[in-house]
Design a protein around this motif. Structure first.
Motif, short mmCIF file in Angstrom:
data_model
loop_
_atom_site.label_atom_id
_atom_site.label_comp_id
_atom_site.label_asym_id
_atom_site.label_seq_id
_atom_site.Cartn_x
_atom_site.Cartn_y
_atom_site.Cartn_z
N ALA A 1 -38.21 2.94 59.47
CA ALA A 1 -38.97 2.15 60.25
C ALA A 1 -38.21 2.09 61.65
O ALA A 1 -38.85 2.33 62.92
CB ALA A 1 -39.12 0.79 59.87
N ALA B 1 -46.17 -0.51 61.45
CA ALA B 1 -46.76 -1.53 60.43
C ALA B 1 -48.06 -0.78 59.91
O ALA B 1 -48.29 -0.88 58.42
CB ALA B 1 -47.05 -2.94 60.91
N MET C 1 -43.00 -6.12 59.53
CA MET C 1 -42.26 -4.83 60.01
C MET C 1 -41.41 -5.22 61.12
O MET C 1 -40.34 -4.65 61.40
CB MET C 1 -43.28 -3.83 60.34
#
Lengths: 409, 107
Positions: free
Chosen positions: A125, A140, A150
């Motif tokens: 991420a 996300a 997220m």
């Protein structure tokens, strides 16, 4: 300049400048959070101003100046220059250690985002956000989680980097191989999530993720041109992505490698992938996992027809891979090649030995189903297809497996 | 910057002679290289007493504040430039005492 031209200029600048911008800001201000916000604000300002003022002659310089100003504004506004931050700034702002040829601000950023003290999902991420410039909403969506969740994951990661002082630098030569392989694992995860997208209502292939993974791997390759595994991973991605359009029918069903229309393969990507594989072979250095996987894909993409595939070469490469990575999944893939070389009976025996380890893996059951079908064992094949369909998460694979099962009659 | 290395284990048995010798070597190195701040082994959770003096009078409770299979059996506090340095030291510390180590920054 038309509105479209301006939009394209902004998109291009975003692709080319985002990582550099975040990296330089992180270095200057000693804080990823400030860097990320300031870079985002600079782009938001560009979106506002460029259509009216025109695209500046040097977009990168314009963005840097704007982002620096935004960062200083932000620090003043929030008046958060407490002792801790000053300290952090000093630590990041120290005169850089002697620069090796591989030193680059962006590389520091990548190594920080892929630090082993962060959870693997968090590394992915953070890399997509800080290096790739994807928005939290986009990330996300890509991983099918709530945007707020997220956002929290990324915020927590930035807080940990700051509080635990995860360093912002290229690792020492001694640590480099291990750290590079952590970076490559992140890029490969991004690619695979794009290539084998999971989820009931998702597109089977999400090109935005495969494209992003390739773009970031190209960047790492440019920064670490001597690293064989980086070249290997890039080649692997290119040779896999080259088959993208042939791999799924217009109605969204997976097409197995042997049944693909090879005329639909992207010859430019294949040529580039083959070039990288040859380049690595020429060094004579012992290949790592990604290089062997790339070589396997090079053999497949060298065959004009599936019947021309050099299966003994494929099996030999899998033997090499098993020595590097004796995981059950590698052994399963080797068995698929064995089926072509020594027949389905031999392959089935090898696959059945993996039953305990891979009982929950759809590809294990799909492979068994296919081998049983080829051996004329319809009943057993049907049961295996049933199990594979149950476990498969990719919509194109589910469609393919269901059709194969129903064709058993 | 200082880091706390918490030594985590599922028994409060003392370190063996071999472990003790390895810990001594590691401690000597921490001191020689300027990382040493402090270190100690702890009595087991059975020896813990929790005190809560937030109210009118101090309450004493026998036992640890949380029961768990694994618990803190000792710690180091080290000086390290950043987390990479700290993690390397912690890896050696874990090897030396033959137990798991958790690393946290001291704020």
């Amino acid at each position: 300049m038309s509105a479209t031209d301006v939009r394209e200029a902004i998109t291009r600048a975003h692709h080319e400048e985002w990582a550099r911008l975040v990296a330089a800001l992180a270095r200057r201000f000693g804080d990823l959070d400030t860097a990320e916000e300031a870079a985002a604000e600079a782009f938001a300002t560009a979106v506002e101003r460029w259509p009216a003022d025109g695209v500046p002659p040097n977009p990168g310089a314009w963005l840097t100046t704007t982002a620096n100003r935004k960062a200083i504004d932000r620090i003043r506004r929030e008046n958060k220059r407490d002792a801790k931050q000053m300290e952090a700034q000093v630590s990041y702002g120290e005169p850089p250690e002697p620069l090796g040829p591989i030193d680059d601000e962006r590389l520091r950023l990548i190594f920080t985002c892929c630090h082993p003290a962060l959870a693997p999902g968090t590394r992915v991420a953070l890399t997509l956000r800080m290096v790739g410039g994807l928005t939290v909403a986009e990330i996300a969506r890509a991983f099918l989680v709530q945007e707020s969740a997220m956002g929290q994951r990324i915020t927590r990661a930035k807080a940990k980097i700051k509080a635990a002082r995860i360093p912002y630098r290229v690792p020492s030569a001694e640590d480099l191989p291990g750290r590079v392989s952590a970076v490559l694992a992140v890029l490969f995860l991004v690619f695979n999530e794009g290539y084998l997208a999971t989820g009931p209502d998702t597109d089977p292939v999400r090109h935005e993720l495969t494209a992003e993974a390739i773009r970031l791997t190209r960047l790492v390759r440019a920064l670490l041109p001597e690293d064989g595994e980086v070249a290997g991973l890039l080649a692997l991605m290119l040779l896999t992505d080259a088959r993208r359009t042939a791999r799924v029918t217009p109605s969204g069903e997976l097409v197995a490698l042997g049944e693909q229309d090879r005329g639909d393969w992207d010859t430019a990507l294949i040529a580039e992938g083959h070039r990288l594989v040859r380049e690595r072979l020429a060094t004579g250095a012992a290949p790592g996992r990604y290089q062997v996987l790339a070589a396997i894909n090079a053999v497949h993409t060298s065959a004009r027809h599936v019947a021309d595939t050099d299966w003994s070469q494929v099996v030999a490469l899998y033997d090499q891979l098993v020595r590097l990575d004796p995981s059950p999944i590698v052994v399963l893939n080797r068995a698929v090649a064995i089926a072509e070389l020594d027949g389905p009976e031999v392959a089935l025996a090898a696959v059945d030995r993996l039953a305990d380890a891979l009982a929950g893996y759809h590809a294990f059951h799909a492979t068994r189903a296919d081998l049983l079908r080829r051996l004329g064992r319809r009943q057993a094949s049907r049961a295996a297809y049933d199990r594979a369909v149950e476990l498969a998460g990719n919509t194109a694979e589910t469609a393919y497996l269901t059709r194969r099962r129903d064709q058993l009659g | 910057m200082q880091y706390l290395f918490s030594v985590i284990h599922d028994s409060d048995a003392l370190a063996t002679a071999d472990e003790m010798a390895a810990i001594d070597v590691f401690n000597d190195r921490l001191q020689a290289e300027g990382h040493w701040v402090f270190a100690a082994g702890l009595g087991g959770p059975d020896t813990a007493t929790v005190i809560d003096n937030r109210g009118e009078e101090a309450l004493f409770t026998d036992g640890p504040f949380v029961e768990s299979k694994e618990y803190l059996v000792g710690f180091w506090i080290v000086e390290a430039a950043d987390l990479d340095v700290a993690l390397k030291l912690a890896a050696e510390g874990s090897k030396a005492c033959n137990r798991k180590v958790e690393v946290r920054p001291v704020l």
